[in-house]
Design an enzyme around this catalytic site. Structure first.
Site, PDB file in Angstrom:
ATOM      1  N   ALA A 258       1.072  -1.306  -0.008  1.00 32.71           N
ATOM      2  CA  ALA A 258       0.114  -0.130  -0.016  1.00 32.71           C
ATOM      3  C   ALA A 258       0.932   1.397   0.081  1.00 32.71           C
ATOM      4  O   ALA A 258       2.020   1.253   0.494  1.00 32.71           O
ATOM      5  CB  ALA A 258      -0.723  -0.012   1.324  1.00 32.71           C
TER       6      ALA A 258
ATOM      7  N   GLY B 295       0.641  -5.272   0.747  1.00 27.88           N
ATOM      8  CA  GLY B 295      -0.506  -5.241  -0.280  1.00 27.88           C
ATOM      9  C   GLY B 295      -0.071  -5.855  -1.453  1.00 27.88           C
ATOM     10  O   GLY B 295      -1.134  -6.622  -2.183  1.00 27.88           O
TER      11      GLY B 295
ATOM     12  N   GLU C  13      -0.548  -9.388  -0.893  1.00 29.54           N
ATOM     13  CA  GLU C  13      -2.034  -9.754  -0.639  1.00 29.54           C
ATOM     14  C   GLU C  13      -2.686  -9.844  -2.119  1.00 29.54           C
ATOM     15  O   GLU C  13      -3.493 -10.568  -2.293  1.00 29.54           O
ATOM     16  CB  GLU C  13      -2.469  -8.779   0.206  1.00 29.54           C
TER      17      GLU C  13
ATOM     18  N   GLU D 297       3.925  -5.320   7.261  1.00 32.10           N
ATOM     19  CA  GLU D 297       3.250  -4.231   7.966  1.00 32.10           C
ATOM     20  C   GLU D 297       3.431  -3.852   9.313  1.00 32.10           C
ATOM     21  O   GLU D 297       3.461  -2.859   9.755  1.00 32.10           O
ATOM     22  CB  GLU D 297       1.603  -4.680   7.654  1.00 32.10           C
TER      23      GLU D 297
HETATM   24  N1  COA Z   1       4.585   3.136  -0.523  1.00 32.19           N
HETATM   25  C1  COA Z   1       4.943   4.353  -0.887  1.00 32.19           C
HETATM   26  N2  COA Z   1       6.118   4.517  -1.468  1.00 32.19           N
HETATM   27  C2  COA Z   1       6.948   3.577  -1.710  1.00 32.19           C
HETATM   28  C3  COA Z   1       6.431   2.261  -1.337  1.00 32.19           C
HETATM   29  C4  COA Z   1       5.525   2.272  -0.689  1.00 32.19           C
HETATM   30  N3  COA Z   1       4.946   0.945  -0.071  1.00 32.19           N
HETATM   31  N4  COA Z   1       7.374   1.276  -1.636  1.00 32.19           N
HETATM   32  C5  COA Z   1       8.573   2.187  -2.064  1.00 32.19           C
HETATM   33  N5  COA Z   1       7.943   3.406  -2.241  1.00 32.19           N
HETATM   34  C6  COA Z   1       8.942   4.491  -2.958  1.00 32.19           C
HETATM   35  C7  COA Z   1       9.880   4.947  -2.266  1.00 32.19           C
HETATM   36  O1  COA Z   1       9.600   5.843  -1.169  1.00 32.19           O
HETATM   37  C8  COA Z   1      10.812   5.576  -3.116  1.00 32.19           C
HETATM   38  O2  COA Z   1      10.347   6.749  -3.502  1.00 32.19           O
HETATM   39  P1  COA Z   1      11.101   8.339  -3.765  1.00 32.19           P
HETATM   40  O3  COA Z   1      12.114   7.788  -4.845  1.00 32.19           O
HETATM   41  O4  COA Z   1      10.160   9.307  -4.283  1.00 32.19           O
HETATM   42  O5  COA Z   1      11.795   8.433  -2.590  1.00 32.19           O
HETATM   43  C9  COA Z   1      10.754   4.793  -4.452  1.00 32.19           C
HETATM   44  O6  COA Z   1       9.458   3.969  -4.302  1.00 32.19           O
HETATM   45  C10 COA Z   1      11.631   3.482  -4.512  1.00 32.19           C
HETATM   46  O7  COA Z   1      11.881   2.899  -3.501  1.00 32.19           O
HETATM   47  P2  COA Z   1      13.494   2.844  -2.484  1.00 32.19           P
HETATM   48  O8  COA Z   1      12.863   2.498  -0.974  1.00 32.19           O
HETATM   49  O9  COA Z   1      14.338   3.938  -2.601  1.00 32.19           O
HETATM   50  O10 COA Z   1      13.961   1.574  -2.922  1.00 32.19           O
HETATM   51  P3  COA Z   1      14.985   0.389  -2.418  1.00 32.19           P
HETATM   52  O11 COA Z   1      15.357  -0.402  -3.601  1.00 32.19           O
HETATM   53  O12 COA Z   1      15.958   1.083  -1.463  1.00 32.19           O
HETATM   54  O13 COA Z   1      13.833  -0.430  -1.413  1.00 32.19           O
HETATM   55  C11 COA Z   1      12.035  -1.685  -0.602  1.00 32.19           C
HETATM   56  C12 COA Z   1      13.061  -1.264  -1.915  1.00 32.19           C
HETATM   57  C13 COA Z   1      10.648  -2.252  -1.381  1.00 32.19           C
HETATM   58  C14 COA Z   1      12.876  -2.550   0.175  1.00 32.19           C
HETATM   59  C15 COA Z   1      11.562  -0.541   0.097  1.00 32.19           C
HETATM   60  O14 COA Z   1      11.104   0.496  -0.772  1.00 32.19           O
HETATM   61  C16 COA Z   1      10.517  -0.476   1.331  1.00 32.19           C
HETATM   62  O15 COA Z   1      10.566  -1.168   1.933  1.00 32.19           O
HETATM   63  N6  COA Z   1       9.044  -0.217   0.820  1.00 32.19           N
HETATM   64  C17 COA Z   1       7.983  -0.442   1.760  1.00 32.19           C
HETATM   65  C18 COA Z   1       7.514  -1.927   1.875  1.00 32.19           C
HETATM   66  C19 COA Z   1       6.335  -2.020   2.706  1.00 32.19           C
HETATM   67  O16 COA Z   1       6.474  -1.729   3.833  1.00 32.19           O
HETATM   68  N7  COA Z   1       5.062  -2.315   2.164  1.00 32.19           N
HETATM   69  C20 COA Z   1       4.087  -2.355   3.020  1.00 32.19           C
HETATM   70  C21 COA Z   1       3.319  -1.353   3.351  1.00 32.19           C
HETATM   71  S1  COA Z   1       1.884  -1.113   4.279  1.00 32.19           S
END
Ligand code: COA
Length: 283
Positions: free
Chosen positions: A89, A134, A137, A157
């Protein structure tokens, strides 16, 4: 009960008036329809295809289209870009949500994912990279999951102080068992594709370059079968798991009987006896 089954079977062939999503242009999705296969790409690669309200809304419209359009026989969901299927999400939308907003967001996502699960046609998630929160999911709501070697799955989460809201606590234990599901849900640990395969979270792992072609091949294999029988299997499994064993048996017997009235059953069996490929018409 029988009436519902009849409706499910008839739905494949009904000529329907235009429905939401049929002619619309999406802003967050790409929809490609070829040979009856609708490939839907979640297209926010700069945010790792995170599910904001617009994506959820359009996924709902796309599910409606897939369910209702007789030209669509099956569907593949994939994420745009090399890094992610869906990274969850959109966290920027969750920040500061009120309890009522959170509940509504969860219910909306659950309803949209359920529409995919119950669209009556086979749906395959082609998981190319992160499928977190999500995203995991959404993959769970699909009927099959094919992952690239780079795919990563998780329900992180709890690391954000929240729980899954789009069906993770419901579908994950049903798919991989309570103990394994609880481990993923409670630790928030991200698992690699081969572990996902080992625990039954995915059906197949393939090299990245072969992901879409493999998903398409598997879907074509399904679509070569009698469409009414495929639809019946989906209906029986999706509803049967929530019934008592005896009720599920009754339901299975009803559909087994009902399928005997189809031209396709006659064709499938004649083709077997005549040692030729069946030519199913969905009648
Ligand atoms: N919601 C909003 N934005 C997200 C996102 C999410 N779930 N996951 C990634 N992004 C965005 C980042 O904020 C970043 O945006 P920016 O360039 O404007 O800062 C972009 O996507 C790239 O992500 P980044 O974190 O820089 O990539 P990474 O390779 O370093 O890490 C992940 C990848 C997937 C490990 C990391 O993005 C992450 O942990 N995301 C969240 C996962 C999560 O907790 N999901 C459940 C949500 S309830």
């Amino acid at each position: 009960m029988e009436v519902i089954f009849c409706l499910v079977l008839i739905r494949h062939f009904a000529t329907l008036p235009p429905l939401p999503g049929r002619a619309m242009t999406y802003t967050t999705l790409l929809l490609d329809l070829q040979d009856g296969i609708a490939t839907i790409t979640i297209n926010r690669p700069e945010k790792l295809n995170a599910l904001n309200a617009a994506v959820i809304e359009e996924l709902g419209l796309a599910a409606e289209r897939v369910a209702s359009d007789p030209a669509v026989k099956g569907s593949i969901l994939i994420g745009a870009g090399p890094k992610a299927f869906v990274a969850g999400a959109d966290i920027s939308e969750l920040v500061g949500q009120t309890p009522i907003e959170g509940q509504r967001r969860s219910m909306k996502g659950q309803q949209v994912f359920r529409r995919w699960e119950r669209c009556g046609k086979p749906v395959i998630a082609a998981v190319n990279g992160f499928a977190l929160g999500g995203g995991c999911e959404l993959a769970l709501a699909c009927h099959l999951r094919i992952a690239s070697e780079s795919a990563r799955f998780g329900q992180p989460e709890v690391k954000l102080g929240i729980g899954p809201g789009y069906g993770g606590t419901v579908r994950l234990p049903r798919l991989i068992g309570k103990g394994r599901a609880l481990e993923m849900l409670l630790t928030g640990r991200t698992i690699r594709a081969e572990e996902a395969l080992q625990i039954g979270l995915v059906n197949k792992v393939v090299p990245e370059a072969e992901l879409l072609s493999t998903a398409t091949e598997v879907l074509k294999q399904i679509l070569a079968n009698g469409p009414l029988a495929v639809s019946a299997c989906l209906e029986l499994v999706e509803t049967g798991l929530d019934l008592s064993v005896d009720e599920a048996f009754r339901q299975e017997a009803h559909l087994f009987g009902l399928l005997s009235a189809t031209t396709d059953m006659g064709e499938g069996m004649a083709a077997f006896l005549e040692k030729r490929a069946a030519n199913f018409t969905g009648q």
